[in-house]
Design a protein around this motif. Structure first.
Motif, PDB file in Angstrom:
ATOM      1  N   ARG A 137       0.887  -0.913   0.032  1.00  0.00           N
ATOM      2  CA  ARG A 137      -0.233  -0.166  -0.458  1.00  0.00           C
ATOM      3  C   ARG A 137       0.882   1.629  -0.025  1.00  0.00           C
ATOM      4  O   ARG A 137       2.028   1.686   0.311  1.00  0.00           O
ATOM      5  N   GLY A 138       0.078   2.176  -0.434  1.00  0.00           N
ATOM      6  CA  GLY A 138       1.209   3.451  -0.878  1.00  0.00           C
ATOM      7  C   GLY A 138       1.260   3.976  -1.820  1.00  0.00           C
ATOM      8  O   GLY A 138       1.115   3.455  -2.623  1.00  0.00           O
TER       9      GLY A 138
ATOM     10  N   ASP B 270      -0.533  11.317  11.568  1.00  0.00           N
ATOM     11  CA  ASP B 270      -2.411  10.938  10.885  1.00  0.00           C
ATOM     12  C   ASP B 270      -2.725  12.254  11.109  1.00  0.00           C
ATOM     13  O   ASP B 270      -3.883  12.575  11.327  1.00  0.00           O
TER      14      ASP B 270
ATOM     15  N   SER C  23      -4.159  15.482   5.943  1.00  0.00           N
ATOM     16  CA  SER C  23      -4.890  15.135   5.485  1.00  0.00           C
ATOM     17  C   SER C  23      -4.194  14.730   3.555  1.00  0.00           C
ATOM     18  O   SER C  23      -2.915  14.749   3.584  1.00  0.00           O
ATOM     19  N   ALA C  24      -5.359  14.412   2.646  1.00  0.00           N
ATOM     20  CA  ALA C  24      -4.682  13.753   1.200  1.00  0.00           C
ATOM     21  C   ALA C  24      -3.808  12.456   1.231  1.00  0.00           C
ATOM     22  O   ALA C  24      -2.776  12.374   0.729  1.00  0.00           O
ATOM     23  N   ASN C  25      -4.450  12.090   2.008  1.00  0.00           N
ATOM     24  CA  ASN C  25      -2.925  10.472   2.859  1.00  0.00           C
ATOM     25  C   ASN C  25      -1.687  10.637   3.253  1.00  0.00           C
ATOM     26  O   ASN C  25      -0.867   9.809   1.998  1.00  0.00           O
ATOM     27  N   VAL C  26      -1.227  11.891   3.315  1.00  0.00           N
ATOM     28  CA  VAL C  26       0.342  12.348   3.809  1.00  0.00           C
ATOM     29  C   VAL C  26       0.607  12.349   4.945  1.00  0.00           C
ATOM     30  O   VAL C  26      -0.197  12.951   5.769  1.00  0.00           O
ATOM     31  N   SER C  27       1.340  11.302   5.018  1.00  0.00           N
ATOM     32  CA  SER C  27       1.772  10.972   6.701  1.00  0.00           C
ATOM     33  C   SER C  27       3.321  11.446   6.550  1.00  0.00           C
ATOM     34  O   SER C  27       3.873  11.286   8.143  1.00  0.00           O
TER      35      SER C  27
ATOM     36  N   GLY D 175       4.215  11.113   0.736  1.00  0.00           N
ATOM     37  CA  GLY D 175       2.914  10.171   0.296  1.00  0.00           C
ATOM     38  C   GLY D 175       2.611   9.636   1.805  1.00  0.00           C
ATOM     39  O   GLY D 175       2.634  10.336   2.815  1.00  0.00           O
ATOM     40  N   SER D 176       2.298   8.701   1.969  1.00  0.00           N
ATOM     41  CA  SER D 176       1.391   7.795   2.574  1.00  0.00           C
ATOM     42  C   SER D 176       2.877   6.648   3.019  1.00  0.00           C
ATOM     43  O   SER D 176       2.385   5.381   3.602  1.00  0.00           O
ATOM     44  N   ARG D 177       3.684   6.416   2.225  1.00  0.00           N
ATOM     45  CA  ARG D 177       4.777   4.944   2.607  1.00  0.00           C
ATOM     46  C   ARG D 177       5.399   5.806   4.108  1.00  0.00           C
ATOM     47  O   ARG D 177       5.588   7.352   4.110  1.00  0.00           O
TER      48      ARG D 177
END
Length: 215
Positions: free
Chosen positions: A124-125, A167, A170-174, A190-192
């Motif tokens: 994922r990510g 967390d 927003s926008a799935n960016v961590s 990004g989200s990785r």
């Protein structure tokens, strides 16, 4: 001398039918017959329809889903270099990554964006590689919901700004990493995981050095 035959005695009535009763009985019989035929036709049509559907389902080739077209990052980057009159990142990715998008976006800051994700769909990510032309670290929070760098980390001898968003964004960016590359600012976000993002940052080192040397 001919003689008319007597009307048959109807058991239910105990007497012969009248002409009107005979006509009514025959009409009812005809109606029942037509109804039964209509029902049979309906069943036959339903069976025929199901048969056609079955033929379509089994006749249409299944196979594997169509493979997504490869994005020619180098070709797009060449157009970006022409438009910006300067070098653009062309990441040399290993088999772990696939490119989902590559485009130049305008605005107050022009950005060359390359979005990558794991080639294995069970992973994922995503990570977006953004080269902001004529920008510095002050540009990055615009892409990260206002979050500023929290620390720095050295990767392959190069210092990177760390944006540990978790967390809260927003926008799935961590998570994000950013570094100055000559007059441009390179941001990976990004989200990785931090480790995955750092690995991609390390693979970009030769490209970022090229940007610096082009100044």
């Amino acid at each position: 001398m001919s003689r008319k035959s007597a009307a048959p005695v109807v058991a239910e009535l105990g007497r012969p039918e009248t002409p009107e009763e005979t006509a009514t009985r025959k009409a009812a019989s005809s109606q029942a017959y037509r109804s039964s035929q209509t029902f049979r036709h309906l069943i036959a049509a339903l069976i025929l329809t199901l048969g056609v559907v079955a033929v379509i389902v089994f006749a249409v080739p299944r196979g594997e889903p169509a493979a997504r077209d490869d994005i020619d990052v180098a070709a797009i980057a060449a157009d970006v270099e022409t438009a910006m009159d300067g070098p653009a990142l062309v990441p040399e990715l290993d088999d772990f990554w696939r490119v989902n998008a590559a485009e130049l976006t305008g605005g107050a800051t022009v950005v060359w964006n390359i979005t990558v994700a794991p080639a294995d769909e069970e992973e994922r990510g995503f990570i977006r590689i953004a080269q902001a032309f004529d920008a510095d670290a002050s540009w990055a929070p615009q892409m990260l919901d206002g979050f500023a760098s929290t620390s720095t980390v050295t990767i392959d001898g190069r210092e990177w700004d760390v944006y540990d968003i978790g967390d809260r964004g927003s926008a799935n960016v961590s998570y994000a990493l950013g570094t100055q590359a000559g007059s441009d600012y390179v941001l990976l976000f990004g989200s990785r995981s931090p480790e995955s993002t750092a690995g991609l940052a390390e693979s970009l080192s030769p490209q970022i050095t090229t940007l610096e040397e082009a100044e």
